[in-house]
Design a protein around this motif. Structure first.
Motif, PDB file in Angstrom:
ATOM      1  N   HIS A  94       0.793  -1.236   0.000  1.00  0.00           N
ATOM      2  CA  HIS A  94       0.000   0.000   0.000  1.00  0.00           C
ATOM      3  C   HIS A  94       0.826   1.288   0.000  1.00  0.00           C
ATOM      4  CE1 HIS A  94      -3.414  -2.601   0.337  1.00  0.00           C
ATOM      5  NE2 HIS A  94      -3.028  -3.040   1.519  1.00  0.00           N
TER       6      HIS A  94
ATOM      7  N   TYR B  33       4.137   2.187   5.770  1.00  0.00           N
ATOM      8  CA  TYR B  33       3.504   3.410   6.279  1.00  0.00           C
ATOM      9  C   TYR B  33       1.985   3.381   6.145  1.00  0.00           C
ATOM     10  CZ  TYR B  33       3.607   8.357   7.648  1.00  0.00           C
ATOM     11  OH  TYR B  33       3.462   9.539   8.331  1.00  0.00           O
TER      12      TYR B  33
ATOM     13  N   ASP C 265      -0.315   2.007   7.821  1.00  0.00           N
ATOM     14  CA  ASP C 265      -1.079   2.134   9.061  1.00  0.00           C
ATOM     15  C   ASP C 265      -1.080   3.558   9.601  1.00  0.00           C
ATOM     16  OD1 ASP C 265       1.574   2.215   9.814  1.00  0.00           O
ATOM     17  OD2 ASP C 265       1.347   0.859  11.530  1.00  0.00           O
ATOM     18  N   GLN C 266      -0.344   4.462   8.920  1.00  0.00           N
ATOM     19  CA  GLN C 266      -0.284   5.853   9.360  1.00  0.00           C
ATOM     20  C   GLN C 266      -1.138   6.785   8.497  1.00  0.00           C
ATOM     21  OE1 GLN C 266       1.526   6.768  12.223  1.00  0.00           O
ATOM     22  NE2 GLN C 266       1.639   4.530  12.391  1.00  0.00           N
TER      23      GLN C 266
ATOM     24  N   ASP D 171      -7.692   5.355   5.699  1.00  0.00           N
ATOM     25  CA  ASP D 171      -8.084   4.088   5.080  1.00  0.00           C
ATOM     26  C   ASP D 171      -8.408   4.216   3.595  1.00  0.00           C
ATOM     27  OD1 ASP D 171      -7.772   2.890   7.504  1.00  0.00           O
ATOM     28  OD2 ASP D 171      -9.913   2.763   7.968  1.00  0.00           O
TER      29      ASP D 171
ATOM     30  N   GLU E 155      -6.002   2.672   1.025  1.00  0.00           N
ATOM     31  CA  GLU E 155      -5.815   1.227   0.895  1.00  0.00           C
ATOM     32  C   GLU E 155      -6.358   0.700  -0.419  1.00  0.00           C
ATOM     33  OE1 GLU E 155      -6.934  -2.851   3.348  1.00  0.00           O
ATOM     34  OE2 GLU E 155      -6.671  -0.963   4.432  1.00  0.00           O
TER      35      GLU E 155
ATOM     36  N   ARG F 283      -2.738  11.425   6.198  1.00  0.00           N
ATOM     37  CA  ARG F 283      -3.296  11.016   7.488  1.00  0.00           C
ATOM     38  C   ARG F 283      -4.735  11.498   7.640  1.00  0.00           C
ATOM     39  NH1 ARG F 283       2.007  12.333   9.268  1.00  0.00           N
ATOM     40  NH2 ARG F 283       1.332  14.405   9.943  1.00  0.00           N
TER      41      ARG F 283
END
Length: 367
Positions: free
Chosen positions: A175, A196, A198-199, A202, A205, A255
């Motif tokens: 991703h 990165y 997970d930072q 969504d 993705e 983010r």
């Protein structure tokens, strides 16, 4: 960090021939890596989306070496012997001998194939070198029962991939990946990329990246040569400062899921990359007339519809169209009706953020 290990020697007299196969994706940089120093170290941080469909499938077959060559390698691309590619891979493997001395004990055959045109501005070296790096880490794990921890495995693969091609270090992660020291990202390193995904929000993705193949021709100036030309570029120092500032702004937008800021910075980075090429000495141009025509159509479509469709370019003429999944139906209709006529043979690759590389059954070698 020092991965040198003189103990990585095998008993070749007891070696059973084998194969290892990985499929590794390309990636598209949003903040561009352009300019390097030392052994493939970046002048500025970069962040990229890992792709799904644009990938390299590589099988390495090994057996005990019978020759006295330092690296005994047969290399095949799309089923054909390619001495030019073989020389680059052989040089890469020689660099890795202090890390993997067992490479000097083996006869190696590499069979590799891309799902996209080579050297046309999709990061083929990223997918190719990351696939080889992952294969070598799998071989270490197989021969020496090491790298059992997933995080350690992929960090070493990223480190090794960087030595073959800088951008390749980002392709080992799903991703979204970051490479290069960045003040706002404490774990970021020049030596390897870090995951990165997970930072960020969504929405990224499942983000789409449809690649317009404006030209399938090999680039007139390679990315390696382009990086070297940054050393004499009048604007280089300001560019590296700009890239760090944009990195902070872009990661903040990702983010927050701020697609307008994300898109504006991404497009500015693409145009900056090509401006740096045009201000090199000697200057050169990789965009084609249809690249510019496509850019104008994308900008007009966005102004008319309000949809967050943005473009980026790698070091070549082919546009990457970035957009969220919730507008995919409308955007794909626009692409097929307005943009594919600008593509060579009407070809575009419908891609999106992907789950990263995958180890495959070696017996299913497509070559």
């Amino acid at each position: 960090m020092d991965y040198k290990n003189p103990k990585f020697i095998i008993d070749s007299s007891q070696l059973t021939p084998g194969k290892v196969r990985w499929r590794s994706p390309s990636n598209i940089a949003l903040i561009k890596y352009w300019g390097k120093y030392g052994q493939q170290l970046p002048r500025n941080p970069s962040i990229s989306l890992t792709l799904s469909q644009a990938a390299t499938d590589t099988t390495l077959s090994y057996s005990a070496k019978q020759s006295d060559k330092e690296i005994d390698l047969d290399f095949y691309f799309a089923g054909e012997s390619r001495p030019d590619f073989s020389l680059r891979v052989e040089k890469y493997l020689k660099i890795l001998l202090p890390i993997f001395p067992f490479l000097g004990q083996l006869h190696l055959r590499i069979d590799t194939n891309n799902s996209f045109p080579h050297s046309a501005g999709i990061a083929s070296s990223a997918s190719a070198m990351s696939a080889i790096a992952l294969i070598l880490c799998s071989m270490e794990k197989r021969f020496f029962d090491s790298l059992s921890d997933s995080e350690t495995f992929y960090q070493k693969a990223s480190y090794l991939a960087r030595l073959g091609s800088g951008s390749a270090c980002r392709s080992v992660y799903p991703h979204v990946a970051v490479w290069g020291e960045a003040g706002e990202i404490p774990r970021a390193s020049n030596l390897y990329a870090i995951p990165y995904a997970d930072q960020v929000h969504d929405i990224f993705e499942t983000y789409h990246d449809d690649i317009l193949i404006i030209s399938k021709a090999e680039k007139s100036v390679s990315s390696g040569a382009g990086h070297n030309l940054m050393e004499g570029n009048l604007y280089a120092d300001n560019r590296y400062l700009q890239a760090r500032q944009r990195m902070d702004n872009l990661t903040a937008a990702m983010r927050a899921g701020d697609l307008e800021t994300f898109g504006k910075i991404t497009e500015a980075e693409a145009l900056t990359l090509h401006a740096l090429m045009m201000t090199s000495n000697p200057p050169y141009l990789l965009m084609e007339p249809n690249s510019i025509a496509a850019i104008r159509k994308v900008q007009a479509y966005r102004a008319e519809t309000g949809h967050p469709l943005y473009f980026t370019l790698d070091a070549g003429p082919n546009l990457h169209l970035l957009y969220p999944d919730n507008i995919a139906t409308e955007v794909k209709t626009f692409i097929r009706s307005e943009l594919t006529p600008l593509c060579q043979d009407g070809i575009y690759i419908a891609d999106r953020c992907g789950a990263g590389p995958e180890e495959l059954e070696a017996d299913l070698n497509p070559n």
